[in-house]
Design a protein around this motif. Structure first.
Motif, short mmCIF file in Angstrom:
data_model
loop_
_atom_site.label_atom_id
_atom_site.label_comp_id
_atom_site.label_asym_id
_atom_site.label_seq_id
_atom_site.Cartn_x
_atom_site.Cartn_y
_atom_site.Cartn_z
N LEU A 188 0.85 -1.18 0.00
CA LEU A 188 0.00 0.00 0.00
C LEU A 188 0.89 1.23 0.00
O LEU A 188 1.78 1.35 0.85
N LEU A 189 0.67 2.14 -0.93
CA LEU A 189 1.44 3.37 -1.03
C LEU A 189 0.55 4.55 -0.66
O LEU A 189 -0.57 4.66 -1.15
N PHE A 190 1.06 5.40 0.19
CA PHE A 190 0.35 6.61 0.61
C PHE A 190 1.18 7.81 0.18
O PHE A 190 2.40 7.80 0.33
N GLY A 191 0.54 8.84 -0.34
CA GLY A 191 1.26 10.02 -0.79
C GLY A 191 1.63 9.93 -2.25
O GLY A 191 1.07 9.13 -3.01
N ASN A 192 2.59 10.74 -2.65
CA ASN A 192 2.92 10.88 -4.08
C ASN A 192 4.27 10.33 -4.49
O ASN A 192 4.63 10.46 -5.65
N ARG A 193 5.01 9.78 -3.55
CA ARG A 193 6.33 9.24 -3.93
C ARG A 193 6.16 8.11 -4.93
O ARG A 193 5.20 7.37 -4.89
N PRO A 194 7.13 7.96 -5.84
CA PRO A 194 7.07 6.84 -6.78
C PRO A 194 7.14 5.50 -6.04
O PRO A 194 7.74 5.40 -4.98
N ALA A 195 6.54 4.50 -6.62
CA ALA A 195 6.56 3.17 -6.03
C ALA A 195 7.98 2.61 -6.05
O ALA A 195 8.71 2.79 -7.01
N PRO A 196 8.37 1.91 -4.98
CA PRO A 196 9.69 1.26 -4.98
C PRO A 196 9.68 0.05 -5.90
O PRO A 196 8.62 -0.44 -6.29
N ASP A 197 10.86 -0.42 -6.23
CA ASP A 197 10.97 -1.66 -7.03
C ASP A 197 10.39 -2.81 -6.25
O ASP A 197 10.68 -2.97 -5.06
N THR A 198 9.57 -3.62 -6.91
CA THR A 198 9.00 -4.80 -6.27
C THR A 198 8.95 -5.93 -7.28
O THR A 198 8.84 -5.69 -8.48
N PRO A 199 9.01 -7.17 -6.80
CA PRO A 199 8.81 -8.30 -7.69
C PRO A 199 7.39 -8.27 -8.26
O PRO A 199 6.47 -7.70 -7.67
N ALA A 200 7.21 -8.90 -9.40
CA ALA A 200 5.91 -8.90 -10.07
C ALA A 200 4.81 -9.54 -9.22
O ALA A 200 3.64 -9.23 -9.40
N GLU A 201 5.19 -10.41 -8.29
CA GLU A 201 4.21 -11.11 -7.46
C GLU A 201 3.61 -10.24 -6.37
O GLU A 201 2.68 -10.65 -5.68
N VAL A 202 4.14 -9.05 -6.17
CA VAL A 202 3.63 -8.13 -5.16
C VAL A 202 2.63 -7.20 -5.82
O VAL A 202 2.93 -6.55 -6.82
N ARG A 203 1.43 -7.15 -5.28
CA ARG A 203 0.42 -6.25 -5.81
C ARG A 203 0.57 -4.88 -5.14
O ARG A 203 0.60 -4.79 -3.92
N VAL A 204 0.68 -3.85 -5.97
CA VAL A 204 0.92 -2.50 -5.49
C VAL A 204 -0.33 -1.66 -5.70
O VAL A 204 -0.90 -1.66 -6.80
N HIS A 205 -0.76 -0.96 -4.65
CA HIS A 205 -1.95 -0.11 -4.72
C HIS A 205 -1.65 1.23 -4.08
O HIS A 205 -1.16 1.28 -2.94
#
Length: 81
Positions: free
Chosen positions: A15-32
């Motif tokens: 879970l990302l809060f705010g406006n910072r770019p998403a960090p690198d994550t493996p494809a298996e991690v769902r980013v929201h």
């Protein structure tokens, strides 16, 4: 959509809060990216922050400052690829 629905399954959820770019994550991690203050308040996030939730629903990692490798490095320790 409810957070419970985002966690459903056998994957890590970032879970990302705010406006910072998403960090690198493996494809298996769902980013929201999460808008609104309610979820941030419940997780204790102020401003930009992230919360990594394990497949069993427990918080694995939380923070307000991260670099591009922090989440990926954490997952590598668990051998999540």
């Amino acid at each position: 959509m409810r957070l419970f629905d985002l966690f459903r399954g056998t994957h890590f959820t970032l879970l990302l809060f705010g406006n910072r770019p998403a960090p690198d994550t493996p494809a298996e991690v769902r980013v929201h990216r999460i808008a609104g203050d309610e979820a941030a308040r419940r997780y204790g996030v102020e401003g930009d922050g992230l919360v990594l939730v394990r497949p069993d629903g427990y918080v694995a990692l939380a923070g307000g400052a991260w670099d591009d490798r922090s989440v990926a490095d954490y997952l590598a320790l668990l051998a999540v690829e």
